[in-house]
Motif scaffolding. Sequence first.
Motif, mmCIF file in Angstrom:
data_model
loop_
_atom_site.group_PDB
_atom_site.id
_atom_site.type_symbol
_atom_site.label_atom_id
_atom_site.label_comp_id
_atom_site.label_asym_id
_atom_site.label_seq_id
_atom_site.Cartn_x
_atom_site.Cartn_y
_atom_site.Cartn_z
ATOM 1 N N MET A 30 -15.875 4.127 5.399
ATOM 2 C CA MET A 30 -15.782 4.323 6.833
ATOM 3 C C MET A 30 -16.648 5.460 7.291
ATOM 4 O O MET A 30 -17.264 5.390 8.347
ATOM 5 N N ASP A 75 -11.601 4.434 3.250
ATOM 6 C CA ASP A 75 -11.923 5.669 3.955
ATOM 7 C C ASP A 75 -13.296 6.199 3.548
ATOM 8 O O ASP A 75 -13.959 6.867 4.338
ATOM 9 N N LYS A 115 6.158 14.588 3.363
ATOM 10 C CA LYS A 115 5.045 14.716 4.309
ATOM 11 C C LYS A 115 4.453 13.355 4.590
ATOM 12 O O LYS A 115 3.742 12.786 3.768
ATOM 13 N N ILE A 160 2.552 11.050 7.728
ATOM 14 C CA ILE A 160 2.011 11.008 9.089
ATOM 15 C C ILE A 160 2.321 9.633 9.653
ATOM 16 O O ILE A 160 1.978 8.614 9.050
ATOM 17 N N ASP A 171 -11.890 -7.873 5.150
ATOM 18 C CA ASP A 171 -10.688 -7.056 5.364
ATOM 19 C C ASP A 171 -10.151 -6.452 4.067
ATOM 20 O O ASP A 171 -8.969 -6.575 3.761
ATOM 21 N N HIS A 193 0.823 -1.212 0.000
ATOM 22 C CA HIS A 193 0.000 0.000 0.000
ATOM 23 C C HIS A 193 0.850 1.252 0.000
ATOM 24 O O HIS A 193 0.383 2.316 -0.337
ATOM 25 N N HIS A 250 -1.330 19.634 6.580
ATOM 26 C CA HIS A 250 -2.203 18.721 5.862
ATOM 27 C C HIS A 250 -3.509 19.453 5.516
ATOM 28 O O HIS A 250 -3.990 20.244 6.324
ATOM 29 N N VAL A 258 -5.056 4.837 4.491
ATOM 30 C CA VAL A 258 -5.334 3.422 4.364
ATOM 31 C C VAL A 258 -4.283 2.627 5.139
ATOM 32 O O VAL A 258 -4.519 1.537 5.624
ATOM 33 N N ARG A 287 -8.610 8.020 10.392
ATOM 34 C CA ARG A 287 -9.925 8.495 9.955
ATOM 35 C C ARG A 287 -9.838 9.949 9.552
ATOM 36 O O ARG A 287 -10.341 10.357 8.514
ATOM 37 N N LYS A 288 -9.184 10.727 10.385
ATOM 38 C CA LYS A 288 -9.102 12.162 10.128
ATOM 39 C C LYS A 288 -8.395 12.443 8.805
ATOM 40 O O LYS A 288 -8.840 13.267 8.024
ATOM 41 N N TYR A 289 -7.283 11.765 8.565
ATOM 42 C CA TYR A 289 -6.500 12.053 7.370
ATOM 43 C C TYR A 289 -6.757 11.073 6.234
ATOM 44 O O TYR A 289 -6.000 11.027 5.279
ATOM 45 N N ASP A 290 -7.820 10.289 6.346
ATOM 46 C CA ASP A 290 -8.178 9.340 5.284
ATOM 47 C C ASP A 290 -7.002 8.469 4.879
ATOM 48 O O ASP A 290 -6.672 8.366 3.695
ATOM 49 N N THR A 321 -2.544 -1.316 8.839
ATOM 50 C CA THR A 321 -3.504 -1.045 7.767
ATOM 51 C C THR A 321 -4.881 -0.819 8.366
ATOM 52 O O THR A 321 -5.169 -1.182 9.498
ATOM 53 N N PHE A 322 -5.707 -0.222 7.535
ATOM 54 C CA PHE A 322 -6.992 0.217 8.004
ATOM 55 C C PHE A 322 -7.860 -0.858 8.633
ATOM 56 O O PHE A 322 -8.534 -0.625 9.631
ATOM 57 N N ASP A 323 -7.855 -2.046 8.024
ATOM 58 C CA ASP A 323 -8.747 -3.095 8.525
ATOM 59 C C ASP A 323 -8.410 -3.467 9.969
ATOM 60 O O ASP A 323 -9.288 -3.894 10.717
ATOM 61 N N GLU A 334 -6.470 18.629 5.637
ATOM 62 C CA GLU A 334 -7.479 18.426 6.681
ATOM 63 C C GLU A 334 -7.276 19.425 7.826
ATOM 64 O O GLU A 334 -8.239 19.957 8.370
ATOM 65 N N MET A 349 -9.896 -0.765 12.183
ATOM 66 C CA MET A 349 -11.349 -0.743 12.095
ATOM 67 C C MET A 349 -11.971 -1.656 13.115
ATOM 68 O O MET A 349 -12.990 -1.332 13.709
ATOM 69 N N VAL A 389 -2.217 3.842 -5.742
ATOM 70 C CA VAL A 389 -2.560 2.590 -6.405
ATOM 71 C C VAL A 389 -2.693 1.490 -5.349
ATOM 72 O O VAL A 389 -1.709 1.107 -4.732
ATOM 73 N N HIS A 390 -3.908 1.040 -5.116
ATOM 74 C CA HIS A 390 -4.087 -0.017 -4.118
ATOM 75 C C HIS A 390 -4.286 -1.380 -4.760
ATOM 76 O O HIS A 390 -4.134 -2.398 -4.132
#
Lengths: 430, 430
Positions: free
Chosen positions: B236, B233, A192, A194, B213, A156, B17, A215, A210-213, A231-233, B19, A236, B155-156
């Motif tokens: 979500m 995202d 940049k 995070i 997932d 990713h 950012h 994955v 969540r805030k910065y979208d 990773t996101f999952d 956001e 979650m 690219v995911h």
Amino acid sequence: LERRATESVLAELEDFHPEDIAELLERLDLPYAKLLLYALPEEKAAEVIVNLDEERRAELLQDYSVRELAQEVIENLDSDDAADIISELPQERIHEVLQNLEDPDQAREIADLLSYEEDTAGSIMAKELVKVNASWKLMRCLREMRRQAEKVEQVHAIYVVDDEDRLLGTLSLKKLLTTSTKTPVAEVYDRKVISVTTDVHVEEVARLMRKYDLVVIPVVDKDGKLVGRITFDDVMDVMQEEAERDYQMASGLTQDVESDDSIFALSRARLPWLLIGMLGGVISSRVVDYFDISQYPEMAAFMPLIAATGGNVGVQSAALVVQSLANDSFNESIIKKLLKDLGVGLVTATVCASLMFAVTAALGKPFNLSITVSLALISVIVFAAMFGTFVPLTLNKFKIDPAVATGPFVTTTNDVIGLFIYFSVAKLIM
Amino acid sequence: LERRATESVLAELEDFHPEDIAELLERLDLPYAKLLLYALPEEKAAEVIVNLDEERRAELLQDYSVRELAQEVIENLDSDDAADIISELPQERIHEVLQNLEDPDQAREIADLLSYEEDTAGSIMAKELVKVNASWKLMRCLREMRRQAEKVEQVHAIYVVDDEDRLLGTLSLKKLLTTSTKTPVAEVYDRKVISVTTDVHVEEVARLMRKYDLVVIPVVDKDGKLVGRITFDDVMDVMQEEAERDYQMASGLTQDVESDDSIFALSRARLPWLLIGMLGGVISSRVVDYFDISQYPEMAAFMPLIAATGGNVGVQSAALVVQSLANDSFNESIIKKLLKDLGVGLVTATVCASLMFAVTAALGKPFNLSITVSLALISVIVFAAMFGTFVPLTLNKFKIDPAVATGPFVTTTNDVIGLFIYFSVAKLIM
């Protein structure tokens, strides 16, 4: 015949997603589930085991030898899943399984993951990631990535590090594909990025992603060295659990239970709040006795109305606070918030009280009683609105989960105080 | 001087950012927010606009001409964000903005996205994706991906399609990097791919992505042609809204409000449930009048206890059902579920009733009253436990959101029925 049947089931299952096979194994009787799991190809079986719920997984893994666990299950998994499963084992087996792994790197990685405190970024991250050195040219990146990708299921992000493995930024696939392969990474990567350190709480990780979208988010140690990624999952699941906990607390369940748990577990999760509610009921009975209801028995008819309205208003206020705290959207000062609740309380109280005055009159109740009910209703609603705001804010200040407030606590307190207000107003008027 | 100040602020903001800049713009007074937004570089400004809340976005975009909107904002965005922002505009502006886009492909893509019904996969998907033809060799894939990647931020997944653009599977980056470039895609791609059609509800998309997932899911039309993809995202946000709706319903709020909404909006969201609660209160008063409480005024003291306990038990049961329905973990039959609730009801009822018998005796209440309270408590708890299970299951059967049941409805009904049971028991005993 049984073998033939098993074989045809297996042929069918081959195309199923591990999650679906896991669901099937959870529903089957244990002996059949065991049979099926053993018959699956090793890699598939490992994936299925990851997707099982904890209880069924423990049952199915009981018969595995330490060696089988290590070489058939753990070696087929990503580090984060492997660590999860190992962490559920009895303490003495953990060490043995790690010793039985053929790849010492993997054993070290898993041991490292197990060393982080629960619910921190370190404890849920995976070690598998693709990284390149800032001093490389893109051509070398492609070559190194080819080597690293062997181990990484899904790519990713490509992380850029310095010679000390410190995270510098990310290299987008777009840049990698669209720039000349002779360009050095240093010229094209994105500075940049995070990231979180290993000790950040998972709820905070979830909030950031969540805030910065995001994955995927890289995890660094306290020296800034890249040690993993989440990773996101994975977060979650954490978010989901958190939301469920709030919901359960709001509904008066003190433990994480599910409707298919045992009668005993369900009763145990329910009793604490019920008993607190009953304590409130007993205190209410003292309030009623104190004011000596037999003097004005006609007041009894509206006790449920007063108590219920106070409870409902309090929960509404509390829920709004809990939600805005959870969303981090609580920007107003407490004073401003309470003043606003005073406004909302007055508006709703006026509507409710006028209506009740009309209804009690229509029911042919004495004028005094109508006035008492209406005035009590106004006081109760205004009080409950502000109380419902105040309690979760206070809990939050003392680092107690404010969602506790939306449970029966606010309702019960408002019941008692509502009745007290009702009888006090009656003392003045009747 | 002002310009100098602005410039230094801008230099600072450059590294923030989008956001975070959006959050800043939401807190600033409108004129300052406008000033700052105009001063940002075009691409950054567009990203910031995407991250603003709807209200502030509308305020800030009001002064943009249709041409500016199209060429400075929309053209800098991915199709899904572009469609979101355009869909919020007044109807007549939508068409004009689309006409002002320089790239007719982009205009067509956005118009296509706008054509899907709200809350379907089609309405939240993005058009930007990387796809390769199954008949190509990997070398050509790399070449084509280089071209496509220009447009795709992250690219995911690499999707594999046939000559008619029908989705066949996915090609992992791992395979692409580790296989000889002369290999045809058809030999190495993964045929197992979970996709959704454009008309699938977003909640179902969220459920699938969570279950399996998935970080990204491809979207196909009814002929199986690949038309877009949804990243995590995006769903979500939908999941979050759904969870909040359940929570708000459970707390008796009928509309999606936040604590910083206006007093009027907050009051409007609260009144419906309060009025239903009051209706329950009025019915309760009829029950009390019907049984003529002045005959046994000492019963009044325990009315709040009986009503509150019934309400608490009902909400607990309802919440468990709502949660297991939401988690798709509701595997038991309704009958079995109700029988189990009978068991849980009996266990908790026995504990609560024995305790109350002791408490009332200790308070020096007459034996008859103690017996009445205890017996009523048992009946109320058992009834409430089953009623709280039954209502959400029934609502669900009729396709009504079962979370409604955890709101004041079950509490209110249980209040009334609880009192009815209490007085009926009293009739028999006292």
